[in-house]
Design a protein around this motif. Structure first.
Motif, PDB file in Angstrom:
ATOM      1  N   LEU A   1       0.658  -4.822  -9.958  1.00 13.48           N
ATOM      2  CA  LEU A   1       1.166  -3.599 -10.386  1.00 13.48           C
ATOM      3  C   LEU A   1       0.135  -2.585 -11.307  1.00 13.48           C
ATOM      4  CD1 LEU A   1       4.962  -5.082 -11.062  1.00 13.48           C
ATOM      5  CD2 LEU A   1       3.963  -3.237  -9.679  1.00 13.48           C
ATOM      6  N   LYS A   2      -0.640  -3.362 -12.087  1.00 13.30           N
ATOM      7  CA  LYS A   2      -1.621  -2.754 -12.633  1.00 13.30           C
ATOM      8  C   LYS A   2      -2.618  -1.766 -11.774  1.00 13.30           C
ATOM      9  CE  LYS A   2      -2.975  -3.347 -16.800  1.00 13.30           C
ATOM     10  NZ  LYS A   2      -3.142  -2.379 -18.036  1.00 13.30           N
ATOM     11  N   LEU A   3      -2.915  -2.399 -10.747  1.00 19.85           N
ATOM     12  CA  LEU A   3      -3.704  -1.549  -9.796  1.00 19.85           C
ATOM     13  C   LEU A   3      -3.032  -0.755  -9.205  1.00 19.85           C
ATOM     14  CD1 LEU A   3      -5.527  -4.854  -8.083  1.00 19.85           C
ATOM     15  CD2 LEU A   3      -6.353  -3.480  -9.657  1.00 19.85           C
ATOM     16  N   VAL A   4      -1.752  -0.792  -8.742  1.00 23.27           N
ATOM     17  CA  VAL A   4      -0.892   0.332  -8.257  1.00 23.27           C
ATOM     18  C   VAL A   4      -0.767   1.369  -9.493  1.00 23.27           C
ATOM     19  CG1 VAL A   4       1.445   1.204  -8.004  1.00 23.27           C
ATOM     20  CG2 VAL A   4       0.769  -1.247  -6.969  1.00 23.27           C
ATOM     21  N   GLU A   5      -0.782   0.976 -10.852  1.00 22.98           N
ATOM     22  CA  GLU A   5      -0.887   2.132 -11.783  1.00 22.98           C
ATOM     23  C   GLU A   5      -2.349   2.984 -11.819  1.00 22.98           C
ATOM     24  OE1 GLU A   5       2.156   1.315 -15.266  1.00 22.98           O
ATOM     25  OE2 GLU A   5       0.052   0.412 -15.427  1.00 22.98           O
ATOM     26  N   GLN A   6      -3.148   2.207 -11.229  1.00 24.10           N
ATOM     27  CA  GLN A   6      -4.628   2.626 -11.405  1.00 24.10           C
ATOM     28  C   GLN A   6      -4.841   3.237  -9.944  1.00 24.10           C
ATOM     29  OE1 GLN A   6      -7.252  -0.570 -12.302  1.00 24.10           O
ATOM     30  NE2 GLN A   6      -6.315  -0.763 -14.281  1.00 24.10           N
ATOM     31  N   HIS A   7      -3.861   3.345  -9.298  1.00 18.81           N
ATOM     32  CA  HIS A   7      -3.987   3.986  -7.923  1.00 18.81           C
ATOM     33  C   HIS A   7      -5.131   3.437  -6.965  1.00 18.81           C
ATOM     34  CE1 HIS A   7      -1.427   7.130  -9.322  1.00 18.81           C
ATOM     35  NE2 HIS A   7      -2.513   7.361 -10.398  1.00 18.81           N
ATOM     36  N   GLU A   8      -5.260   1.932  -6.966  1.00 16.89           N
ATOM     37  CA  GLU A   8      -6.185   1.247  -6.161  1.00 16.89           C
ATOM     38  C   GLU A   8      -5.328   0.701  -5.040  1.00 16.89           C
ATOM     39  OE1 GLU A   8      -9.128   0.802  -6.439  1.00 16.89           O
ATOM     40  OE2 GLU A   8      -9.373   1.888  -8.669  1.00 16.89           O
ATOM     41  N   LEU A   9      -4.036   0.654  -5.006  1.00 16.79           N
ATOM     42  CA  LEU A   9      -3.306   0.274  -3.724  1.00 16.79           C
ATOM     43  C   LEU A   9      -1.723   0.709  -4.033  1.00 16.79           C
ATOM     44  CD1 LEU A   9      -1.533  -2.456  -5.112  1.00 16.79           C
ATOM     45  CD2 LEU A   9      -3.552  -3.554  -4.379  1.00 16.79           C
TER      46      LEU A   9
ATOM     47  N   GLY B   1      -2.518  -5.313   6.267  1.00 16.37           N
ATOM     48  CA  GLY B   1      -3.651  -5.251   6.989  1.00 16.37           C
ATOM     49  C   GLY B   1      -4.572  -4.326   6.736  1.00 16.37           C
ATOM     50  N   LYS B   2      -4.192  -3.357   5.634  1.00 17.93           N
ATOM     51  CA  LYS B   2      -5.289  -2.469   5.120  1.00 17.93           C
ATOM     52  C   LYS B   2      -6.296  -3.170   4.282  1.00 17.93           C
ATOM     53  CE  LYS B   2      -5.260   1.798   2.242  1.00 17.93           C
ATOM     54  NZ  LYS B   2      -4.371   2.749   1.715  1.00 17.93           N
ATOM     55  N   TYR B   3      -5.966  -4.265   3.758  1.00 20.01           N
ATOM     56  CA  TYR B   3      -6.651  -5.075   2.775  1.00 20.01           C
ATOM     57  C   TYR B   3      -7.411  -6.422   3.180  1.00 20.01           C
ATOM     58  CZ  TYR B   3      -4.369  -1.732  -0.205  1.00 20.01           C
ATOM     59  OH  TYR B   3      -3.772  -0.316  -0.610  1.00 20.01           O
ATOM     60  N   LEU B   4      -6.562  -6.954   4.537  1.00 16.88           N
ATOM     61  CA  LEU B   4      -6.888  -8.376   4.619  1.00 16.88           C
ATOM     62  C   LEU B   4      -7.507  -8.219   6.160  1.00 16.88           C
ATOM     63  CD1 LEU B   4      -3.937 -10.215   3.540  1.00 16.88           C
ATOM     64  CD2 LEU B   4      -6.385  -9.999   2.358  1.00 16.88           C
ATOM     65  N   ASP B   5      -8.251  -9.176   6.545  1.00 14.80           N
ATOM     66  CA  ASP B   5      -8.677  -9.427   7.897  1.00 14.80           C
ATOM     67  C   ASP B   5      -7.413  -9.407   9.088  1.00 14.80           C
ATOM     68  OD1 ASP B   5     -10.734 -10.590   9.988  1.00 14.80           O
ATOM     69  OD2 ASP B   5      -9.318 -12.275  10.251  1.00 14.80           O
ATOM     70  N   THR B   6      -7.622  -8.378   9.980  1.00 14.87           N
ATOM     71  CA  THR B   6      -6.635  -8.169  10.959  1.00 14.87           C
ATOM     72  C   THR B   6      -6.393  -9.472  11.786  1.00 14.87           C
ATOM     73  OG1 THR B   6      -8.083  -7.092  12.419  1.00 14.87           O
ATOM     74  CG2 THR B   6      -7.075  -5.703  10.731  1.00 14.87           C
ATOM     75  N   THR B   7      -7.319 -10.044  12.078  1.00 15.89           N
ATOM     76  CA  THR B   7      -7.160 -11.186  12.604  1.00 15.89           C
ATOM     77  C   THR B   7      -6.118 -12.125  12.236  1.00 15.89           C
ATOM     78  OG1 THR B   7      -9.196 -11.222  13.805  1.00 15.89           O
ATOM     79  CG2 THR B   7      -7.955 -13.321  14.226  1.00 15.89           C
ATOM     80  N   LEU B   8      -6.444 -12.453  10.736  1.00 14.34           N
ATOM     81  CA  LEU B   8      -5.593 -13.187   9.891  1.00 14.34           C
ATOM     82  C   LEU B   8      -4.189 -12.804  10.081  1.00 14.34           C
ATOM     83  CD1 LEU B   8      -5.133 -15.718   8.049  1.00 14.34           C
ATOM     84  CD2 LEU B   8      -5.889 -14.186   6.097  1.00 14.34           C
TER      85      LEU B   8
ATOM     86  N   VAL C   1      -6.074  -8.736  -4.038  1.00 18.26           N
ATOM     87  CA  VAL C   1      -6.585  -8.258  -5.530  1.00 18.26           C
ATOM     88  C   VAL C   1      -8.196  -8.313  -5.427  1.00 18.26           C
ATOM     89  CG1 VAL C   1      -6.934  -8.961  -7.991  1.00 18.26           C
ATOM     90  CG2 VAL C   1      -4.761  -8.887  -6.962  1.00 18.26           C
ATOM     91  N   GLU C   2      -8.639  -9.314  -4.970  1.00 21.47           N
ATOM     92  CA  GLU C   2     -10.177  -9.725  -4.930  1.00 21.47           C
ATOM     93  C   GLU C   2     -10.781  -8.546  -3.922  1.00 21.47           C
ATOM     94  OE1 GLU C   2     -11.122 -14.207  -6.014  1.00 21.47           O
ATOM     95  OE2 GLU C   2     -11.190 -13.558  -3.670  1.00 21.47           O
ATOM     96  N   ARG C   3     -10.033  -8.188  -2.644  1.00 17.08           N
ATOM     97  CA  ARG C   3     -10.518  -7.173  -1.905  1.00 17.08           C
ATOM     98  C   ARG C   3     -10.639  -5.806  -2.676  1.00 17.08           C
ATOM     99  NH1 ARG C   3     -11.130  -6.478   3.703  1.00 17.08           N
ATOM    100  NH2 ARG C   3     -12.102  -4.381   3.958  1.00 17.08           N
ATOM    101  N   VAL C   4      -9.615  -5.617  -3.412  1.00 16.20           N
ATOM    102  CA  VAL C   4      -9.450  -4.173  -3.802  1.00 16.20           C
ATOM    103  C   VAL C   4     -10.285  -4.141  -5.155  1.00 16.20           C
ATOM    104  CG1 VAL C   4      -7.871  -2.711  -5.221  1.00 16.20           C
ATOM    105  CG2 VAL C   4      -7.077  -3.795  -3.213  1.00 16.20           C
TER     106      VAL C   4
END
Length: 309
Positions: free
Chosen positions: A59-67, A74-81, A167-170
């Motif tokens: 939610l902090k990252l949402v406030e920072q407009h990171e996600l 799938g926007k952030y993780l490996d699509t195969t996974l 979180v790590e990807r962002v």
């Protein structure tokens, strides 16, 4: 009150209460079964109470407009996974899962942590190092999804491992760095850390038990990524809950309201990394439990914040 919580197989208990009438911090029982007395400053594994911190970081990252909460994972993780995490009736629904659904347990993902086969594997291989991706793979290989995304509610550590990976990807940094820079350091939680991913701090780590099994020497990586893993003290957890409800974690009050928005699928008992119940006094309490014991944080909805562990 603390003494009454100590009975077999529970060797010790710590209680921290802050309210309008004052503050209490005390301990009862043993640091380890048959060992010295437990102290209020001793640290302990918070287990699933870590989920509240993970949700707060997102939610902090949402406030920072990171996600955004309604972004598909799938926007952030490996699509195969992603294509493999929720396959129901031969159809892959992984691409439909949102970040919000990971945090409120409506993604339908199989929960490896409650599977007796996985628990047996942890008990028989206590020194195994588990990678986050490996935990997700175990869930995919050994279980089946509970439902299509959004169609129900089922508690799932698997979803929180994925949230940690997001979180790590962002951020481009380890999950431990996000906890520390976004929550722990700003709130001056000096005795809290992510076990095995950070250097230990604070008092000695008390002995956690699974039944009668002392798991103090276990490799903690089976529960140290997103869904669990923080080590803390009762005083630090009080600091966190008072900060959360006192406006010192989020920039906007609306963010906390979003966190406390419970889902109809859960019977209006679970929000984003936090649970609610109504006490015998008619008051509403917010908390989260942890499998290393009955760890929970609570807060009355009116008046001064009064968290308790």
């Amino acid at each position: 009150m603390v003494d009454s919580a100590v009975k077999p197989p529970v060797p010790g208990a710590i209680l921290d209460v802050t309210g309008p009438r004052g503050h209490f911090n005390g301990a009862s029982g043993r640091f380890a079964s048959g060992g010295r007395g437990l102290r209020p400053t001793d640290t302990f594994r918070t287990a699933s109470l870590t989920k509240t911190f993970t949700a707060a970081v997102v939610l902090k990252l949402v406030e920072q407009h990171e996600l955004r909460l309604d972004d598909q994972i799938g926007k952030y993780l490996d699509t195969t996974l992603v294509s493999r995490v929720n396959v129901t009736g031969g159809v892959s629904y992984g691409s439909r899962i949102t970040v919000r659904q990971l945090l409120n347990h409506t993604a339908g993902l199989y929960d490896y942590a409650t599977d007796p086969r996985w628990q047996h594997e942890v008990l028989t291989h206590p020194h195994k190092t588990w990678a986050p991706r490996e935990l997700v793979e175990w869930a995919i290989t050994n279980g089946t999804p509970y439902f299509r995304p959004g169609a129900g509610y089922h508690y799932s550590d698997t979803g929180y491992v994925l949230a940690g990976l997001i979180v790590e990807r962002v951020t481009g940094k380890p999950l431990a760095h996000a906890y520390r820079t976004l929550i722990l350091d700003p709130l001056r939680m000096r005795d809290t850390y992510l076990e095995r991913w950070e250097k230990a701090r604070g008092g000695p780590l008390s002995h956690p038990y699974l039944g009668t099994v002392d798991t103090r020497s276990f490799n903690p990586t089976f529960d140290t990524f997103g869904g669990g893993g923080l080590v803390s003290t009762s005083a630090d957890l009080t600091t966190f809950m008072r900060g959360l409800f006192g406006g010192r974690v989020f920039r906007h009050p609306a963010t906390l309201r979003t966190m406390l928005d419970t889902t109809p699928q859960s019977g209006r008992t679970y929000g984003l990394g936090i649970q609610t119940t109504t006490g015998a006094d008619g008051e509403k309490y917010w908390f989260h439990t942890g499998a290393w014991g009955r760890s929970r944080c609570t807060r009355r909805p009116t008046g001064s914040p009064s968290p308790a562990r």
